[in-house]
Motif scaffolding. Structure first.
Motif, PDB file in Angstrom:
ATOM      1  N   LYS A  27       0.826  -1.202   0.000  1.00 56.35           N
ATOM      2  CA  LYS A  27       0.000   0.000   0.000  1.00 56.35           C
ATOM      3  C   LYS A  27       0.864   1.258   0.000  1.00 56.35           C
ATOM      4  CE  LYS A  27      -4.108  -1.979   2.133  1.00 56.35           C
ATOM      5  NZ  LYS A  27      -5.159  -1.816   3.160  1.00 56.35           N
ATOM      6  N   ASN A  28       0.285   2.346  -0.427  1.00 57.07           N
ATOM      7  CA  ASN A  28       0.965   3.639  -0.462  1.00 57.07           C
ATOM      8  C   ASN A  28       0.732   4.402   0.839  1.00 57.07           C
ATOM      9  OD1 ASN A  28       1.863   3.319  -3.188  1.00 57.07           O
ATOM     10  ND2 ASN A  28      -0.211   3.798  -3.875  1.00 57.07           N
ATOM     11  N   LEU A  29       1.604   5.343   1.099  1.00 54.29           N
ATOM     12  CA  LEU A  29       1.511   6.165   2.302  1.00 54.29           C
ATOM     13  C   LEU A  29       1.125   7.585   1.942  1.00 54.29           C
ATOM     14  CD1 LEU A  29       4.770   4.929   4.069  1.00 54.29           C
ATOM     15  CD2 LEU A  29       2.421   4.184   4.531  1.00 54.29           C
ATOM     16  N   TRP A  30       0.342   8.200   2.837  1.00 52.63           N
ATOM     17  CA  TRP A  30      -0.148   9.551   2.580  1.00 52.63           C
ATOM     18  C   TRP A  30       0.079  10.408   3.827  1.00 52.63           C
ATOM     19  CZ3 TRP A  30      -2.470  12.342  -1.338  1.00 52.63           C
ATOM     20  CH2 TRP A  30      -3.077  13.549  -0.951  1.00 52.63           C
ATOM     21  N   GLY A  31       0.510  11.636   3.634  1.00 54.88           N
ATOM     22  CA  GLY A  31       0.617  12.580   4.737  1.00 54.88           C
ATOM     23  C   GLY A  31       2.020  13.162   4.869  1.00 54.88           C
ATOM     24  N   HIS A  32       2.300  13.788   6.012  1.00 51.91           N
ATOM     25  CA  HIS A  32       3.598  14.429   6.263  1.00 51.91           C
ATOM     26  C   HIS A  32       4.089  14.038   7.663  1.00 51.91           C
ATOM     27  CE1 HIS A  32       3.122  17.017   2.732  1.00 51.91           C
ATOM     28  NE2 HIS A  32       1.862  17.173   3.125  1.00 51.91           N
ATOM     29  N   THR A  33       5.400  13.885   7.797  1.00 51.57           N
ATOM     30  CA  THR A  33       6.009  13.680   9.125  1.00 51.57           C
ATOM     31  C   THR A  33       6.520  15.020   9.638  1.00 51.57           C
ATOM     32  OG1 THR A  33       8.148  13.202   8.103  1.00 51.57           O
ATOM     33  CG2 THR A  33       6.712  11.317   8.578  1.00 51.57           C
TER      34      THR A  33
END
Length: 613
Positions: A538-544
């Motif tokens: 799966k792909n990842l979404w967002g910001h760290t």
């Protein structure tokens, strides 16, 4: 394929087919063939010459549609717009056509009447078909004939009654607004064109493209349903054809002048012949004539309509009430006949006959008005009346069909004493109306015959041509034009198995998203997405961000943390430099970490800040 019109203009190259022997026509001299002996000349007495024009004394032929450009066996669907665009249908089967044919029910039935009438005109008397297309004969003709007799090997004899029955049997009748699913890839809809009974334009839609076909169309208020324009707005491409053949002639003006000349002729004791088709404008002419004769004090003048299909045509006009304009539809509920010709017939003032033989002789009286075919004056009962009435200047022949050059039509009857008038009544749109329609519809691309487009000598305000304000393609006979549509998308159907693996996640308030991977198959114009045999991660979404990491470390009991900022970067130093995490724009890197447990812990904390799609 859109329409299958038959070119009947070549009929004018032939000598008339009289119903009874005509000494005058028979005495028309034959053309002298160059380099032929007297014996050869007598054996090839096929071409007659009159006032500088060469006419072929043989069974008339017609020009069929292009057969070299199109492989008809590859055509899946034929959409027909009106009864006059119907006449080539039997020929298509000779060239391998086996597809489906769609037309409105009035178009189907009235098209049949036109076919049967011309078939009867051409074959009711034995007429030899002579071998005049031999190259040696054609080369011996005068130059004036060579210019008019072009591509004669593509001309064919007219089909027979059995061919008509076979062709009509496969036509599927449809209604206005009915959506046809063509093989799952195109949806076609018939829209009223306002031209004649049952005539239509076509709207063809794919999932993301919209193509309109505007053929013979009219904005005049006559007997058909008015033209439907709303559905044609903002087409990706619009095909525009069949504008009026008489752009400078206003139908209302022509109708008024026709009535005036008719009254003058009848009051002078003369007869009026109107060569016409058995359907179309003739319904409006009969309606106008009904009122005109009453107002002009000519109530006693009989009107005759003579055609093998006259009875059927007049009956069909009143049967198809739902295909008429609102004013005529309302008469059905009163109850009245939509067209006044029914009352005209009932009162005995309009009589119809299949031909000039039999019952016509029992009631025939003059002066009178006769509607008869064919408009070319090369066959049909109109030929007989031209012979009978042509010698008297009291009589008149009035041409209303713009599809034939009336001067050429009159050629074999010269010298002619009867008066001839040309009042073309063509309800099709002229260039002025077509330009207004284009501004209203605003298609992305226009496709139209080159002859409709402005030449270098014409100005922007010229009303004798189209003035498109959108990109356009000009089409010439025999040419192929590739049109690029602006559509960028295709519809894809997802299988239920793939859909069950999708779990959208909220990435912003009110916004859900997920990632999707699948196997795309394309079959018969349908696109379908299936699950992959081996699913991808799966792909990842967002910001760290650094602050969230610091809080997570503290919750885990790690407090030896230092946050530094260098060159627009956030750097988190952990346990006196045992590890560091660098937060760049769009990138997060774990650095200098030799403790595997600590590295995995940091990775897990960073992944928790992201959403898996």
């Amino acid at each position: 394929m859109l329409d299958c019109t038959l070119d009947l203009f070549e009929l004018l190259n032939f000598f008339p087919l009289p119903l009874v022997y005509s000494e005058r026509l028979s005495s028309t001299p034959f053309c002298e063939l160059n380099n032929f002996t007297s014996n050869e000349q007598s054996e090839n007495n096929i071409f007659r010459e009159i006032i500088g024009r060469i006419l072929i004394d043989s069974l008339p032929l017609v020009r069929i549609p292009e057969t070299k450009l199109v492989d008809f066996s590859m055509v899946d669907v034929l959409l027909i717009s009106n009864c006059f665009s119907f006449l080539s249908l039997p020929y298509l089967f000779e060239f391998g056509f086996s597809g489906k044919v769609y037309a409105t029910e009035p178009t189907k039935q009235l098209g049949r009447q036109l076919m049967e009438e011309l078939c009867e005109f051409l074959y009711r008397l034995p007429t030899p078909s002579k071998n005049w297309r031999d190259e040696s004969i054609l080369q011996s003709l005068p130059e004036c004939a060579v210019k008019t007799l072009t591509d004669v090997n593509s001309w064919k004899s007219f089909y027979k009654s059995d061919d008509i029955t076979s062709a009509i049997s496969i036509v599927q009748g449809i209604s206005y607004g009915q959506k046809l699913d063509l093989f799952g890839s195109v949806q076609a809809t018939a829209l009223s064109s306002g031209y004649c009974l049952g005539s239509c334009n076509w709207l063809m839609e794919t999932k993301y493209s919209k193509i309109g076909y505007v053929s013979s169309s009219s904005t005049f208020t006559t007997h058909p349903c008015p033209m439907e324009r709303q559905s044609l707005l903002s087409c990706d491409a619009l095909i525009l054809s069949s504008l009026t053949n008489a752009p400078s002639a206003n139908p209302d003006t022509m109708l008024g002048e026709l009535c005036t000349k008719m009254a003058t002729t009848l009051r002078g004791g003369g007869n009026v012949l109107i060569p016409c088709y058995p359907t179309g404008v003739v319904y409006d002419l009969l309606e106008c004539l009904h009122t005109f004769l009453d107002n002009a004090g000519l109530v006693g003048v009989p009107v005759y309509m003579i055609s093998p299909v006259a009875k059927n045509s007049l009956s069909l006009a009143n049967i198809y009430a739902e295909w008429l304009c609102e004013a005529k539809q309302s008469k059905v509920y009163q109850p009245e006949h939509p067209f006044p010709h029914a009352e005209f017939i009932k009162s005995g003032r309009l009589k119809h006959f299949p031909n000039i033989y039999g019952d016509l002789g029992n009631v025939y009286q003059t002066p009178c008005v006769v509607f008869a075919g064919h408009p070319s004056l090369r066959c049909g009962d109109a030929v007989h009346f031209m012979e009978v009435w042509g010698s008297s200047s009291k009589n008149s022949v009035i041409f209303t069909e713009p599809g034939f050059d009336y001067l050429h039509a009159l050629t074999p009857y010269q010298p002619l004493n009867m008066k001839a008038f040309y009042f073309p009544i063509d309800p099709c749109m002229n260039f002025f109306v077509a330009n207004k329609l284009l501004k209203e519809l605003q298609p992305q691309v226009l496709i139209t015959p080159t002859d409709y487009l402005p030449s270098a000598a014409q100005t922007q305000k010229d009303t004798t041509c189209l003035q498109p304000e959108m990109p356009f393609y000009g089409v010439k006979r025999g040419s192929v034009v590739k049109v690029e549509l602006a559509s960028k998308y295709k519809k894809i159907e997802m299988t239920s198995e793939l859909a069950s693996t999708i779990f959208p996640q909220e990435i912003n308030p009110g916004v859900m998203a997920t990632s999707l991977s699948g196997l795309l198959t394309i079959r018969s114009g349908n696109n379908k997405l299936h699950p992959l045999p081996h699913p991808k991660p799966k792909n990842l979404w967002g910001h760290t961000n650094a602050q969230s990491l610091i809080e997570a470390l503290k919750e885990h009991g790690i407090t030896d943390i230092v946050l530094d900022k260098k060159n627009n970067q956030d750097i988190v130093q952990i346990l006196g430099g045992k590890a560091s995490v660098c937060f760049n724009d769009g990138e997060t890197i774990i650095q200098n970490c030799h403790d595997e447990k600590l590295r995995l812990l940091l990775k897990d904390m960073l992944l928790r800040q992201l959403i898996q799609l």
